[in-house]
Design a protein around this motif. Structure first.
Motif, PDB file in Angstrom:
ATOM      1  N   LEU A 199      74.267  73.967  17.802  1.00 59.03           N
ATOM      2  CA  LEU A 199      74.308  72.728  17.019  1.00 59.03           C
ATOM      3  C   LEU A 199      75.006  72.985  15.679  1.00 59.03           C
ATOM      4  CD1 LEU A 199      73.283  69.750  16.716  1.00 59.03           C
ATOM      5  CD2 LEU A 199      71.279  70.703  15.559  1.00 59.03           C
ATOM      6  N   ASP A 200      75.945  72.109  15.322  1.00 63.31           N
ATOM      7  CA  ASP A 200      76.622  72.280  14.035  1.00 63.31           C
ATOM      8  C   ASP A 200      76.229  71.168  13.066  1.00 63.31           C
ATOM      9  OD1 ASP A 200      78.130  69.991  14.675  1.00 63.31           O
ATOM     10  OD2 ASP A 200      79.775  71.167  15.498  1.00 63.31           O
ATOM     11  N   ASN A 201      76.684  71.328  11.846  1.00 62.47           N
ATOM     12  CA  ASN A 201      76.333  70.414  10.763  1.00 62.47           C
ATOM     13  C   ASN A 201      76.713  68.972  11.086  1.00 62.47           C
ATOM     14  OD1 ASN A 201      75.846  69.157   8.327  1.00 62.47           O
ATOM     15  ND2 ASN A 201      76.948  70.619   7.082  1.00 62.47           N
ATOM     16  N   GLN A 202      77.936  68.771  11.567  1.00 63.72           N
ATOM     17  CA  GLN A 202      78.429  67.423  11.823  1.00 63.72           C
ATOM     18  C   GLN A 202      77.658  66.727  12.941  1.00 63.72           C
ATOM     19  OE1 GLN A 202      80.632  65.732   9.898  1.00 63.72           O
ATOM     20  NE2 GLN A 202      79.950  64.018  11.164  1.00 63.72           N
ATOM     21  N   LYS A 203      77.345  67.461  14.001  1.00 60.17           N
ATOM     22  CA  LYS A 203      76.597  66.875  15.104  1.00 60.17           C
ATOM     23  C   LYS A 203      75.196  66.469  14.653  1.00 60.17           C
ATOM     24  CE  LYS A 203      75.601  65.668  19.304  1.00 60.17           C
ATOM     25  NZ  LYS A 203      76.135  64.405  19.858  1.00 60.17           N
ATOM     26  N   PHE A 204      74.562  67.324  13.855  1.00 59.86           N
ATOM     27  CA  PHE A 204      73.230  66.959  13.365  1.00 59.86           C
ATOM     28  C   PHE A 204      73.312  65.725  12.471  1.00 59.86           C
ATOM     29  CE2 PHE A 204      70.143  67.066   9.885  1.00 59.86           C
ATOM     30  CZ  PHE A 204      68.980  66.878  10.615  1.00 59.86           C
ATOM     31  N   LYS A 205      74.321  65.675  11.597  1.00 56.99           N
ATOM     32  CA  LYS A 205      74.456  64.528  10.701  1.00 56.99           C
ATOM     33  C   LYS A 205      74.643  63.241  11.498  1.00 56.99           C
ATOM     34  CE  LYS A 205      77.048  62.759   6.740  1.00 56.99           C
ATOM     35  NZ  LYS A 205      78.157  63.007   5.778  1.00 56.99           N
ATOM     36  N   THR A 206      75.434  63.311  12.573  1.00 51.26           N
ATOM     37  CA  THR A 206      75.650  62.142  13.423  1.00 51.26           C
ATOM     38  C   THR A 206      74.326  61.658  14.017  1.00 51.26           C
ATOM     39  OG1 THR A 206      77.892  62.848  13.998  1.00 51.26           O
ATOM     40  CG2 THR A 206      76.828  61.270  15.482  1.00 51.26           C
ATOM     41  N   ASN A 207      73.527  62.608  14.528  1.00 48.11           N
ATOM     42  CA  ASN A 207      72.213  62.258  15.087  1.00 48.11           C
ATOM     43  C   ASN A 207      71.306  61.675  14.013  1.00 48.11           C
ATOM     44  OD1 ASN A 207      73.079  63.255  17.519  1.00 48.11           O
ATOM     45  ND2 ASN A 207      71.853  65.117  17.457  1.00 48.11           N
ATOM     46  N   PHE A 208      71.350  62.288  12.831  1.00 51.13           N
ATOM     47  CA  PHE A 208      70.483  61.855  11.728  1.00 51.13           C
ATOM     48  C   PHE A 208      70.773  60.407  11.344  1.00 51.13           C
ATOM     49  CE2 PHE A 208      69.436  61.342   7.234  1.00 51.13           C
ATOM     50  CZ  PHE A 208      68.146  61.856   7.179  1.00 51.13           C
ATOM     51  N   LEU A 209      72.041  60.058  11.258  1.00 51.91           N
ATOM     52  CA  LEU A 209      72.413  58.694  10.888  1.00 51.91           C
ATOM     53  C   LEU A 209      71.953  57.685  11.946  1.00 51.91           C
ATOM     54  CD1 LEU A 209      75.988  59.277   9.403  1.00 51.91           C
ATOM     55  CD2 LEU A 209      73.810  59.015   8.192  1.00 51.91           C
ATOM     56  N   LYS A 210      71.910  58.125  13.207  1.00 49.81           N
ATOM     57  CA  LYS A 210      71.392  57.259  14.270  1.00 49.81           C
ATOM     58  C   LYS A 210      69.907  57.008  14.062  1.00 49.81           C
ATOM     59  CE  LYS A 210      74.721  58.651  17.846  1.00 49.81           C
ATOM     60  NZ  LYS A 210      74.903  59.365  19.139  1.00 49.81           N
ATOM     61  N   TYR A 211      69.182  58.037  13.638  1.00 49.30           N
ATOM     62  CA  TYR A 211      67.745  57.881  13.376  1.00 49.30           C
ATOM     63  C   TYR A 211      67.508  56.938  12.195  1.00 49.30           C
ATOM     64  CZ  TYR A 211      67.368  62.063  16.336  1.00 49.30           C
ATOM     65  OH  TYR A 211      67.457  62.955  17.366  1.00 49.30           O
ATOM     66  N   VAL A 212      68.354  57.056  11.175  1.00 51.71           N
ATOM     67  CA  VAL A 212      68.231  56.171  10.005  1.00 51.71           C
ATOM     68  C   VAL A 212      68.399  54.719  10.438  1.00 51.71           C
ATOM     69  CG1 VAL A 212      69.281  55.493   7.808  1.00 51.71           C
ATOM     70  CG2 VAL A 212      69.001  57.919   8.363  1.00 51.71           C
ATOM     71  N   LYS A 213      69.402  54.475  11.278  1.00 47.71           N
ATOM     72  CA  LYS A 213      69.651  53.115  11.769  1.00 47.71           C
ATOM     73  C   LYS A 213      68.500  52.630  12.637  1.00 47.71           C
ATOM     74  CE  LYS A 213      73.141  50.356  14.186  1.00 47.71           C
ATOM     75  NZ  LYS A 213      74.470  50.376  14.856  1.00 47.71           N
ATOM     76  N   LYS A 214      68.004  53.499  13.494  1.00 47.14           N
ATOM     77  CA  LYS A 214      66.906  53.137  14.393  1.00 47.14           C
ATOM     78  C   LYS A 214      65.628  52.847  13.615  1.00 47.14           C
ATOM     79  CE  LYS A 214      64.661  54.726  18.658  1.00 47.14           C
ATOM     80  NZ  LYS A 214      64.580  55.844  19.635  1.00 47.14           N
ATOM     81  N   ALA A 215      65.460  53.522  12.475  1.00 50.40           N
ATOM     82  CA  ALA A 215      64.260  53.330  11.649  1.00 50.40           C
ATOM     83  C   ALA A 215      64.338  52.067  10.800  1.00 50.40           C
ATOM     84  CB  ALA A 215      64.049  54.544  10.749  1.00 50.40           C
ATOM     85  N   ASN A 216      65.480  51.353  10.883  1.00 44.80           N
ATOM     86  CA  ASN A 216      65.686  50.095  10.154  1.00 44.80           C
ATOM     87  C   ASN A 216      65.527  50.264   8.641  1.00 44.80           C
ATOM     88  OD1 ASN A 216      66.119  48.424  12.470  1.00 44.80           O
ATOM     89  ND2 ASN A 216      63.909  48.483  12.867  1.00 44.80           N
ATOM     90  N   LEU A 217      66.021  51.371   8.125  1.00 47.60           N
ATOM     91  CA  LEU A 217      65.961  51.594   6.683  1.00 47.60           C
ATOM     92  C   LEU A 217      67.075  50.804   6.010  1.00 47.60           C
ATOM     93  CD1 LEU A 217      65.147  55.407   6.664  1.00 47.60           C
ATOM     94  CD2 LEU A 217      63.591  53.474   6.397  1.00 47.60           C
ATOM     95  N   ASP A 218      66.785  50.286   4.814  1.00 48.44           N
ATOM     96  CA  ASP A 218      67.697  49.323   4.195  1.00 48.44           C
ATOM     97  C   ASP A 218      68.622  49.934   3.146  1.00 48.44           C
ATOM     98  OD1 ASP A 218      65.804  49.911   2.334  1.00 48.44           O
ATOM     99  OD2 ASP A 218      65.210  47.846   1.921  1.00 48.44           O
ATOM    100  N   ARG A 219      68.937  51.208   3.281  1.00 52.01           N
ATOM    101  CA  ARG A 219      69.933  51.797   2.390  1.00 52.01           C
ATOM    102  C   ARG A 219      70.581  52.995   3.074  1.00 52.01           C
ATOM    103  NH1 ARG A 219      68.055  56.106  -1.878  1.00 52.01           N
ATOM    104  NH2 ARG A 219      66.144  56.925  -0.989  1.00 52.01           N
ATOM    105  N   ASN A 220      71.677  53.463   2.497  1.00 53.59           N
ATOM    106  CA  ASN A 220      72.390  54.601   3.062  1.00 53.59           C
ATOM    107  C   ASN A 220      71.635  55.892   2.760  1.00 53.59           C
ATOM    108  OD1 ASN A 220      74.541  52.936   3.907  1.00 53.59           O
ATOM    109  ND2 ASN A 220      75.474  53.042   1.893  1.00 53.59           N
ATOM    110  N   ILE A 221      71.305  56.642   3.811  1.00 51.28           N
ATOM    111  CA  ILE A 221      70.567  57.898   3.650  1.00 51.28           C
ATOM    112  C   ILE A 221      71.303  58.984   4.425  1.00 51.28           C
ATOM    113  CG2 ILE A 221      68.396  59.114   4.108  1.00 51.28           C
ATOM    114  CD1 ILE A 221      66.972  56.445   3.830  1.00 51.28           C
ATOM    115  N   VAL A 222      71.504  60.123   3.783  1.00 51.07           N
ATOM    116  CA  VAL A 222      72.177  61.261   4.413  1.00 51.07           C
ATOM    117  C   VAL A 222      71.267  62.480   4.323  1.00 51.07           C
ATOM    118  CG1 VAL A 222      74.507  60.416   3.980  1.00 51.07           C
ATOM    119  CG2 VAL A 222      73.363  61.797   2.243  1.00 51.07           C
TER     120      VAL A 222
END
Length: 264
Positions: A199-222
């Motif tokens: 697993l590399d940094n970019q792949k994890f970040k991509t997954n993480f952003l999907k979780y942020v969207k799925k969690a219905n959070l109302d701001r940009n989180i990285v």
């Protein structure tokens, strides 16, 4: 008169800025008007403006905040030129980066929401462990992805070493996270050199952003905001160490009352 529409139409007539920029103006101004719930943009109070500025600083990245403020400045500058108002309500608001103090760390509720949406699969549990490691250690994602399986096993899942500035630093894990990490490794029979495989940094970040969207959070989180939270919490602890015993007690009481624990 629809002032926003008037502003945008005049910009198109001037044909000086791109249609893309005009669309950004429209989006930012529509968002502003919707937030303040005030149809009369000529009578914006300072309270309404301050509330809006606080809102966008909590929800958006630094670049987005600067853009939204710039859109407002352009809009009100236009109204001044057309003599539709005498003073711009946003005249004294700075767009300098040093003055834009965006909340750059993740909040506890946001962290919990992201963890909760990780599925009970190998990938979901892997990412959940990584997020918890980031939160507890304050390390960079590259350091977490570099944890070797043999080393963590040899140390009974309680600590590992990370090389920082040519010095090896011992990173201790809490009992709960140590147990969870061991269960993950044994459940999925992890046998690669690194716990989290290739697993590399970019792949994890991509997954993480999907979780942020799925969690219905109302701001940009990285992911880096998790590390920032860890450092923020450590700074709070260090500040406590600089207080005397009575001040520490008062600070703890404030924290308890803030989350609904304790008596008035």
């Amino acid at each position: 008169m629809d002032l926003v529409k008037y502003f945008l139409e005049e910009l198109r007539k001037e044909n000086i800025i791109s249609e893309n920029t005009i669309n950004f103006y429209k989006s930012d101004l529509d968002y502003f008007q919707k937030f303040i719930k005030n149809n009369n943009l000529l009578e914006i109070s300072q309270d309404e403006l301050e509330e809006y500025l606080q809102h966008i600083k909590e929800k958006y990245s630094e670049n987005s905040v600067i853009r939204k403020i710039t859109s407002l400045k352009s809009f009100y500058k236009f109204l001044l030129k057309r003599e539709l108002l005498k003073v711009s309500p946003i005249e004294n608001i700075s767009t300098s980066r040093k003055d834009i103090k965006v909340k750059k760390f993740i909040e506890e509720r946001e962290l919990k929401a992201i963890i909760d949406v990780c599925e009970d699969t190998k990938i979901g549990n892997r990412d959940k462990i990584i997020i918890k490691l980031l939160s507890e250690t304050g390390l960079k994602i590259v350091d977490i992805l570099g944890i070797e399986l043999n080393q963590i096993k040899e140390n009974n899942y309680r600590f590992f070493l990370v090389k920082q500035r040519n010095i090896y630093v011992l990173i201790n894990l809490s009992e709960d996270l140590s147990k969870e990490l061991k269960e993950y490794i044994e459940r999925y029979n992890i046998d690669s050199k690194f716990i989290f495989g290739e697993l590399d940094n970019q792949k994890f970040k991509t997954n993480f952003l999907k979780y942020v969207k799925k969690a219905n959070l109302d701001r940009n989180i990285v992911p880096s905001m998790i590390k920032n939270r860890c450092n923020y919490e450590r700074e709070k602890i260090n500040n406590y160490h600089n207080l005397d015993e009575i001040e520490i007690f008062d600070e703890i009481k404030k924290e308890y009352f803030a989350i609904g624990i304790g008596d008035e």
